[in-house]
Design a protein around this motif. Sequence first.
Motif, PDB file in Angstrom:
ATOM      1  N   GLN A 192       2.131   7.326 -47.779  1.00 25.26           N
ATOM      2  CA  GLN A 192       0.787   7.903 -47.862  1.00 25.26           C
ATOM      3  C   GLN A 192       0.455   8.793 -46.673  1.00 25.26           C
ATOM      4  N   TYR A 193       1.145   8.587 -45.566  1.00 23.74           N
ATOM      5  CA  TYR A 193       0.813   9.357 -44.373  1.00 23.74           C
ATOM      6  C   TYR A 193       1.582  10.672 -44.280  1.00 23.74           C
ATOM      7  N   ASN A 194       2.671  10.800 -45.044  1.00 26.36           N
ATOM      8  CA  ASN A 194       3.446  12.041 -44.983  1.00 26.36           C
ATOM      9  C   ASN A 194       2.631  13.226 -45.478  1.00 26.36           C
ATOM     10  N   HIS A 195       2.857  14.373 -44.914  1.00 27.17           N
ATOM     11  CA  HIS A 195       2.323  15.606 -45.466  1.00 27.17           C
ATOM     12  C   HIS A 195       3.172  16.777 -44.987  1.00 27.17           C
ATOM     13  N   TRP A 196       3.082  17.884 -45.676  1.00 30.56           N
ATOM     14  CA  TRP A 196       3.880  19.070 -45.353  1.00 30.56           C
ATOM     15  C   TRP A 196       3.153  20.291 -45.884  1.00 30.56           C
ATOM     16  N   THR A 197       3.664  21.469 -45.558  1.00 24.12           N
ATOM     17  CA  THR A 197       3.041  22.715 -46.002  1.00 24.12           C
ATOM     18  C   THR A 197       3.288  22.860 -47.500  1.00 24.12           C
ATOM     19  N   SER A 198       2.309  22.371 -48.263  1.00 23.36           N
ATOM     20  CA  SER A 198       2.436  22.333 -49.709  1.00 23.36           C
ATOM     21  C   SER A 198       1.782  23.585 -50.322  1.00 23.36           C
ATOM     22  N   ASP A 204      11.521  20.856 -50.585  1.00 22.80           N
ATOM     23  CA  ASP A 204      12.274  20.485 -49.379  1.00 22.80           C
ATOM     24  C   ASP A 204      12.046  19.030 -49.001  1.00 22.80           C
ATOM     25  N   ALA A 205      10.781  18.596 -49.124  1.00 27.22           N
ATOM     26  CA  ALA A 205      10.460  17.200 -48.798  1.00 27.22           C
ATOM     27  C   ALA A 205      11.149  16.259 -49.776  1.00 27.22           C
ATOM     28  N   GLU A 206      11.170  16.659 -51.038  1.00 26.07           N
ATOM     29  CA  GLU A 206      11.834  15.841 -52.051  1.00 26.07           C
ATOM     30  C   GLU A 206      13.332  15.763 -51.765  1.00 26.07           C
ATOM     31  N   ALA A 207      13.911  16.916 -51.363  1.00 22.46           N
ATOM     32  CA  ALA A 207      15.354  16.951 -51.080  1.00 22.46           C
ATOM     33  C   ALA A 207      15.727  15.993 -49.953  1.00 22.46           C
ATOM     34  N   LEU A 208      14.825  15.865 -48.956  1.00 18.06           N
ATOM     35  CA  LEU A 208      15.065  14.907 -47.866  1.00 18.06           C
ATOM     36  C   LEU A 208      15.185  13.492 -48.409  1.00 18.06           C
ATOM     37  N   PHE A 343      18.972  12.107 -32.436  1.00 14.10           N
ATOM     38  CA  PHE A 343      17.548  11.800 -32.245  1.00 14.10           C
ATOM     39  C   PHE A 343      16.708  13.071 -32.306  1.00 14.10           C
ATOM     40  N   GLY A 344      17.196  14.117 -31.672  1.00 14.79           N
ATOM     41  CA  GLY A 344      16.458  15.380 -31.658  1.00 14.79           C
ATOM     42  C   GLY A 344      16.237  15.914 -33.059  1.00 14.79           C
ATOM     43  N   SER A 345      17.253  15.876 -33.887  1.00 13.57           N
ATOM     44  CA  SER A 345      17.090  16.421 -35.232  1.00 13.57           C
ATOM     45  C   SER A 345      16.198  15.514 -36.076  1.00 13.57           C
ATOM     46  N   ALA A 346      16.304  14.197 -35.908  1.00 12.57           N
ATOM     47  CA  ALA A 346      15.402  13.293 -36.642  1.00 12.57           C
ATOM     48  C   ALA A 346      13.958  13.557 -36.246  1.00 12.57           C
ATOM     49  N   LYS A 347      13.731  13.872 -34.975  1.00  8.43           N
ATOM     50  CA  LYS A 347      12.368  14.160 -34.524  1.00  8.43           C
ATOM     51  C   LYS A 347      11.867  15.502 -35.043  1.00  8.43           C
ATOM     52  N   MET A 348      12.751  16.456 -35.207  1.00 12.19           N
ATOM     53  CA  MET A 348      12.353  17.729 -35.816  1.00 12.19           C
ATOM     54  C   MET A 348      11.905  17.511 -37.266  1.00 12.19           C
ATOM     55  N   ILE A 349      12.692  16.751 -37.994  1.00 14.61           N
ATOM     56  CA  ILE A 349      12.392  16.507 -39.407  1.00 14.61           C
ATOM     57  C   ILE A 349      11.026  15.849 -39.563  1.00 14.61           C
ATOM     58  N   ARG A 350      10.770  14.833 -38.746  1.00 10.82           N
ATOM     59  CA  ARG A 350       9.525  14.097 -38.923  1.00 10.82           C
ATOM     60  C   ARG A 350       8.300  14.939 -38.585  1.00 10.82           C
ATOM     61  N   ARG A 351       8.466  15.941 -37.754  1.00 11.40           N
ATOM     62  CA  ARG A 351       7.332  16.800 -37.396  1.00 11.40           C
ATOM     63  C   ARG A 351       6.994  17.784 -38.504  1.00 11.40           C
ATOM     64  N   ILE A 352       7.861  17.905 -39.500  1.00 10.87           N
ATOM     65  CA  ILE A 352       7.632  18.855 -40.596  1.00 10.87           C
ATOM     66  C   ILE A 352       7.158  18.151 -41.865  1.00 10.87           C
ATOM     67  N   VAL A 353       7.659  16.929 -42.084  1.00  6.59           N
ATOM     68  CA  VAL A 353       7.236  16.230 -43.306  1.00  6.59           C
ATOM     69  C   VAL A 353       6.544  14.894 -43.050  1.00  6.59           C
ATOM     70  N   ALA A 371       5.447  27.912 -43.706  1.00  8.73           N
ATOM     71  CA  ALA A 371       6.484  27.196 -44.452  1.00  8.73           C
ATOM     72  C   ALA A 371       7.860  27.795 -44.219  1.00  8.73           C
ATOM     73  N   THR A 372       7.924  29.133 -44.128  1.00 10.74           N
ATOM     74  CA  THR A 372       9.213  29.787 -43.878  1.00 10.74           C
ATOM     75  C   THR A 372       9.788  29.354 -42.535  1.00 10.74           C
ATOM     76  N   CYS A 373       8.931  29.360 -41.516  1.00 13.83           N
ATOM     77  CA  CYS A 373       9.383  28.899 -40.182  1.00 13.83           C
ATOM     78  C   CYS A 373       9.827  27.441 -40.244  1.00 13.83           C
ATOM     79  N   GLU A 374       9.015  26.625 -40.913  1.00 17.48           N
ATOM     80  CA  GLU A 374       9.321  25.196 -40.972  1.00 17.48           C
ATOM     81  C   GLU A 374      10.629  24.912 -41.703  1.00 17.48           C
TER      82      GLU A 374
END
Lengths: 406, 406
Positions: A192-198, A204-208, A343-353, A371-374
Amino acid sequence: MAFSEFRPLDENSLIEYIKSVPALSAKIANNFDNLSVKEVGDGNLNFVFIVLNSAGSFVIKQALPYVRSIGESWAMTKERSYFEYLALKEKGRLSPEHVPEVYHFDRTMSLIGMRYLEPPHIILRKGLIAGIEYPLLAEHMADFMANTLFFTSLLFRTTSEHKRDVAEYCGNVEMCRLTEQVVFSDPYKVSQYNHWTSPYLDRDAEALREDNLLKLEALIHADLHTSSMMVTRESTQVIDPEFAFYGPMGYDIGAFLGNLILAYFSQDGHADQANDRKAYKEWILKTIEDTWNLFHHKFTALWDEHRNGAGEAYLPAIYNNPEIQLLVQKKYMTDLFHDSLGFGSAKMIRRIVGVAHVEDFESIADAAKRATCERRALDLAKMILKERRKFEGIAEIVSAIPKYDS
Amino acid sequence: MAFSEFRPLDENSLIEYIKSVPALSAKIANNFDNLSVKEVGDGNLNFVFIVLNSAGSFVIKQALPYVRSIGESWAMTKERSYFEYLALKEKGRLSPEHVPEVYHFDRTMSLIGMRYLEPPHIILRKGLIAGIEYPLLAEHMADFMANTLFFTSLLFRTTSEHKRDVAEYCGNVEMCRLTEQVVFSDPYKVSQYNHWTSPYLDRDAEALREDNLLKLEALIHADLHTSSMMVTRESTQVIDPEFAFYGPMGYDIGAFLGNLILAYFSQDGHADQANDRKAYKEWILKTIEDTWNLFHHKFTALWDEHRNGAGEAYLPAIYNNPEIQLLVQKKYMTDLFHDSLGFGSAKMIRRIVGVAHVEDFESIADAAKRATCERRALDLAKMILKERRKFEGIAEIVSAIPKYDS
């Protein structure tokens, strides 16, 4: 008159509180006539007051028993303040140039009084969004990380000292759980807390959530990001260690590097006719490379210097010749590099979704552009998380980044 | 009359003590007339008394503040008794068929009262030296390890429960240090406590201290060996968890497997005209293979069964399809296998050149013959420690063992 039980302070009650604490009131020369008190907390969790007059200044940080950015519905122990205090004191001892001095701690009130990092200090993230170069940043952060990580590790400390502190920081369990949830779990599941540039990143979020190989690399296990740093061109200050815990070193290193990469990918969203940000992006890449290389140099130098100390991880009587010393250091640093990338890449992912996004992207008003940048940052992060063990050095990462930037 | 401060008990004062503890005196129907009290401790560390009469029996185990086998010069906290008690209670709850029941614990006296494992129970190591086959051993140990390891892991438990216990067992730091020293450090360096079958293994011990690649694999990190198990053909009982700590699972598994391999290599030293021990060696190999395979089966079955429980390591919302579940389980079990091989081989090495040797070899009177057996085990252990990640399954280990047996 001390406060005998916890109560949340506001700008008025704070003054009463300060009057009751000599260590604080002395900082402002006991002069309450022209005192300025301003609540400035813009973080996720806490309340922060800047207190100043012509005689002096300090900051009061108070933890409330919930997550500020979500509201009282998300309960969160205010005991986090105690662990933040412990960590500020310890990190301050190990790297006094880069950690604000603590003047006062009140466990009952979950309140820390500490140095006010005066202007021109600003939050690093805001500086990166504004495109400001910090020539000493890599050097300062390498220094901070090498000192705080080396001297709290078994490379320097005895098993007894280490286990005592590990046990104490186990008390910060609620913050560890929060980290596990928002960094390592929620982004890979429906939450419920996730969100992204919808709707741009819906797929992309689904693909994760469907990426088995990525999940296989997801990690089970603190917070050193560009919002927990205040900078000027000359000064770099690390703040907010309330997630402090004895965890893997790569978590802190990865958090810093990952957030620099996020800043890199957000630059196109901040470019305008006056500044295409191209040169700034090059500076960010250079800072990423310099940070790791300087950290590597400083950390191994500390190791060499203290090789015959009390540290119990690699006893000199065993690692007793130059060849094995080189081998073991190389293996250790390579493992740490791969951990940092993970860890760095996991932290990048969580900041986007995930639940808590970063101003680097959030401040890009045009959602399609954002969204393109993200997506570029997300795709790079996914690749690094899966392939991290194939990277032999930071130069290869710095080469890979621009390839995802189009 | 309880004892208000610590004092070491002897066979006489023990009777006074028992009289003061109803839970113990009830076990022997309060009858002290024909009571037999016998000190039988032959371990490294503690004093153990068997107390029995016609009405019942129990064992009293008391920790003294030093290492019994070395003497008072090697101080060692008697608080280890508390952690042994904690671990006996917890493991007993998780695997009641294989852990002796605790009747009484006295922290002041560092004393545990527990079930007397009556004859024909003998220490497993002695059974292996005598060449006795235990048809249920692999099944029992697989069951014990799967239950005690799974249910204390994050696969089953919440982060909060886990961190609470991790913090508590950090208190057993002196035993952790002892393990680190005698298992992972001393065998690879010059230490006053090291010894080996001299002069036969002088060059082998030196080679260990000069083997850079081996040291590169040496590990920084409890005790499940064949002397901490009592067996009959029908019963397998695990005792002596005073080294209990939240460490890597592979430590326990490796300790058991490694000690079975030591037993294997010692058999030629115990062969005589009546029994060449060939068939017994085959049984040991089969027990090694069965133990890992049954453990693998039971552990993954527990994981499957509790996949939707409260465990926070692999959340079902993330690991939400059969393919990823299979992938992650395979990766986890392969990593655990390689960890077990690493710990197992390190434990073999330390039993040949470190401070505490094993009766399997020590009971071979002819030093030349003993050294031959020991060298074979040592060479296998060195190979496994360096090459462990190349082994894909237990069958490959069981095939490799006989190749070193000549």
